[in-house]
Structure formats: structure tokens, C-alpha cells
Design a protein around this motif. Structure first.
Motif, PDB file in Angstrom:
ATOM      1  N   SER A 242       0.832  -1.212   0.000  1.00 18.27           N
ATOM      2  CA  SER A 242       0.000   0.000   0.000  1.00 18.27           C
ATOM      3  C   SER A 242       0.865   1.260   0.000  1.00 18.27           C
ATOM      4  N   MET A 243       2.005   1.224   0.695  1.00 15.84           N
ATOM      5  CA  MET A 243       2.908   2.370   0.698  1.00 15.84           C
ATOM      6  C   MET A 243       3.476   2.610  -0.694  1.00 15.84           C
ATOM      7  N   VAL A 244       3.933   1.542  -1.345  1.00 17.44           N
ATOM      8  CA  VAL A 244       4.493   1.670  -2.695  1.00 17.44           C
ATOM      9  C   VAL A 244       3.443   2.255  -3.635  1.00 17.44           C
ATOM     10  N   GLY A 245       2.236   1.720  -3.581  1.00 21.90           N
ATOM     11  CA  GLY A 245       1.172   2.222  -4.452  1.00 21.90           C
ATOM     12  C   GLY A 245       0.859   3.687  -4.212  1.00 21.90           C
ATOM     13  N   ALA A 246       0.753   4.072  -2.936  1.00 19.99           N
ATOM     14  CA  ALA A 246       0.427   5.461  -2.600  1.00 19.99           C
ATOM     15  C   ALA A 246       1.540   6.407  -3.029  1.00 19.99           C
ATOM     16  N   GLU A 247       2.794   6.023  -2.774  1.00 16.32           N
ATOM     17  CA  GLU A 247       3.894   6.926  -3.128  1.00 16.32           C
ATOM     18  C   GLU A 247       4.077   7.044  -4.636  1.00 16.32           C
ATOM     19  N   LEU A 248       3.849   5.973  -5.371  1.00 13.13           N
ATOM     20  CA  LEU A 248       3.909   6.072  -6.833  1.00 13.13           C
ATOM     21  C   LEU A 248       2.794   6.967  -7.364  1.00 13.13           C
ATOM     22  N   LYS A 249       1.600   6.788  -6.820  1.00 10.69           N
ATOM     23  CA  LYS A 249       0.454   7.590  -7.245  1.00 10.69           C
ATOM     24  C   LYS A 249       0.678   9.072  -6.974  1.00 10.69           C
ATOM     25  N   GLU A 250       1.296   9.376  -5.833  1.00  9.48           N
ATOM     26  CA  GLU A 250       1.518  10.772  -5.452  1.00  9.48           C
ATOM     27  C   GLU A 250       2.789  11.357  -6.063  1.00  9.48           C
ATOM     28  N   GLY A 251       3.581  10.534  -6.744  1.00  7.55           N
ATOM     29  CA  GLY A 251       4.781  11.034  -7.418  1.00  7.55           C
ATOM     30  C   GLY A 251       5.930  11.379  -6.486  1.00  7.55           C
ATOM     31  N   VAL A 252       5.987  10.781  -5.315  1.00  5.84           N
ATOM     32  CA  VAL A 252       7.077  11.108  -4.389  1.00  5.84           C
ATOM     33  C   VAL A 252       8.293  10.204  -4.567  1.00  5.84           C
ATOM     34  N   VAL A 253       8.152   9.157  -5.381  1.00 10.57           N
ATOM     35  CA  VAL A 253       9.281   8.267  -5.668  1.00 10.57           C
ATOM     36  C   VAL A 253       9.911   8.723  -6.977  1.00 10.57           C
ATOM     37  N   HIS A 254      11.219   8.974  -6.933  1.00 13.10           N
ATOM     38  CA  HIS A 254      11.937   9.363  -8.147  1.00 13.10           C
ATOM     39  C   HIS A 254      12.983   8.303  -8.450  1.00 13.10           C
ATOM     40  N   PHE A 255      13.104   7.948  -9.707  1.00 19.86           N
ATOM     41  CA  PHE A 255      14.004   6.881 -10.108  1.00 19.86           C
ATOM     42  C   PHE A 255      15.361   7.403 -10.568  1.00 19.86           C
TER      43      PHE A 255
END
Length: 198
Positions: free
Chosen positions: A64-77
Motif C-alpha cells: 500500500s505504501m508503494v502504491g500510494a507513493e507512486l500515485k503521489e509522485g514522491v518516488v523518483h528513479f
């Protein structure tokens, strides 16, 4: 993660740097969870399981954390961010280090009848799990830590046993639990190409 932190903390000042880093990362994820829950529900102040969103919030599980952070754009690759996903990846690597070290501790003696020292076991595990992701200076500092580690008896006492024979089944139980957590986390991070986040 609490198990790995507790074990590393019990090793004392010799691995204090590593346990401090683990503790910092756990606190960061807790703070991110609290912030996300507060923003989502307008709650501030209290630090209860509900306020951290542990029951139904975005940080209630790794997935759920991974999904939420990807959706909110807070994870940068391509650049460093203080996302829960990036922080979890660092904890995931530390968990692998601990698992590998305990596997070595659970092994029998070599052909010559001698056991590897805890320093050798920690070094071997570090080279696989953490060294590829650390700068040269940190790798050199780790080498000094490994030289100063206490003998095998000390480590056996940490897991509340007196002999290698008593230790093996206890260590296998711990290793099994760590393997389950590591495998599941690895799967989720790999699904989202997060195993090399900067």
C-alpha cells in the motif's frame, strides 16, 4: 524490521553506526506515515496506530505504501528523495546483511574444524548486501568495525544460547522469519523496478 534493529542494537557500539542508520530509517518511515495520515484525515498530535494509518492508511503495508507513493509522485528513479520506498530499500538491504550474517553463524565448522569468526561472517555478508551500495569511505570504516567484533560466544549469548548446538535451531527460526520478510519485500520492490532507487 524491529527484529533486525533489536538484534543489531544488542551487538553494542561495534555495529552502532549500522543500527543507528536502521533506527533513523524506521523513524523516517513512521514520520512519513504520520504525515500522510494527517494530510489525508486532518489528524495531528496523537501518535496512535490509527494516527500512523496502520489500520487503513497508505502505510499499512509495503504494497500500500508503494502504491500510494507512486500515485503521489514522491518516488523518483533518477534522484534522491526521502520517500518511504527509498528508505524501505535501504532497510531491505540491511535485513539481507543480517540474514546472511546469521546464516553464517548457524553454519557448522569448515573442513579444518574451525568456525568463521563473527567479523568474517559480517564482512562476507556486508560484501554481498551493503558494500555495493556504499561509498569507499564507508566500506573502509566497515572493515575496521568487523575487526573489532567480539568472539562467537558473545553472539550466541545475544540469541540466548550457550553453545553452537543450541544456537542452530534458534538461528534457523530467526533466519526463516527474516527470509519470509525479505522475499516478500524483494518481490514488491522488483515489481515496481525499485531495487536500485538512488
Amino acid at each position: 524490521m524491529n527484529l533486525s534493529f533489536s538484534f543489531m542494537e544488542s551487538l553494542g557500539t561495534m555495529v552502532g553506526f549500522f543500527s543507528l542508520k536502521v533506527k533513523e530509517k524506521v523513524i523516517l518511515i513512521q514520520e512519513l506515515s504520520l504525515k500522510h495520515s494527517a494530510e489525508a484525515h486532518g489528524k495531528r498530535g496523537l501518535r496512535t496506530p490509527e494516527s500512523f494509518g496502520l489500520k487503513n492508511g497508505a502505510y499499512r503495508s509495503v504494497r500500500s505504501m508503494v502504491g500510494a507513493e507512486l500515485k503521489e509522485g514522491v518516488v523518483h528513479f533518477s534522484r534522491h528523495t526521502d520517500s518511504g520506498c527509498r528508505t524501505l530499500l535501504r532497510l531491505h538491504r540491511s535485513l539481507l546483511w543480517l540474514k546472511l550474517m546469521l546464516e553464517g553463524l548457524a553454519e557448522g565448522p569448515a573442513v579444518d574444524g574451525l568456525y568463521k569468526t563473527p567479523g568474517e561472517l559480517c564482512r562476507d555478508a556486508y560484501k554481498v548486501a551493503l558494500a555495493p551500495h556504499h561509498p569507499w569511505v564507508l566500506r573502509q570504516a566497515a572493515e575496521l568495525v568487523f575487526l573489532a567484533l567480539p568472539d562467537r560466544r558473545y553472539f550466541l549469548q545475544v540469541v540466548c544460547v550457550q553453545s553452537q548446538q543450541e544456537a542452530t535451531p534458534v538461528l534457523h527460526t530467526i533466519i526463516h522469519a527474516l527470509t519470509l520478510v525479505h522475499t516478500q519485500t524483494q518481490r514488491i520492490l522488483a515489481e515496481h523496478d525499485m531495487l536500485e532507487l538512488p
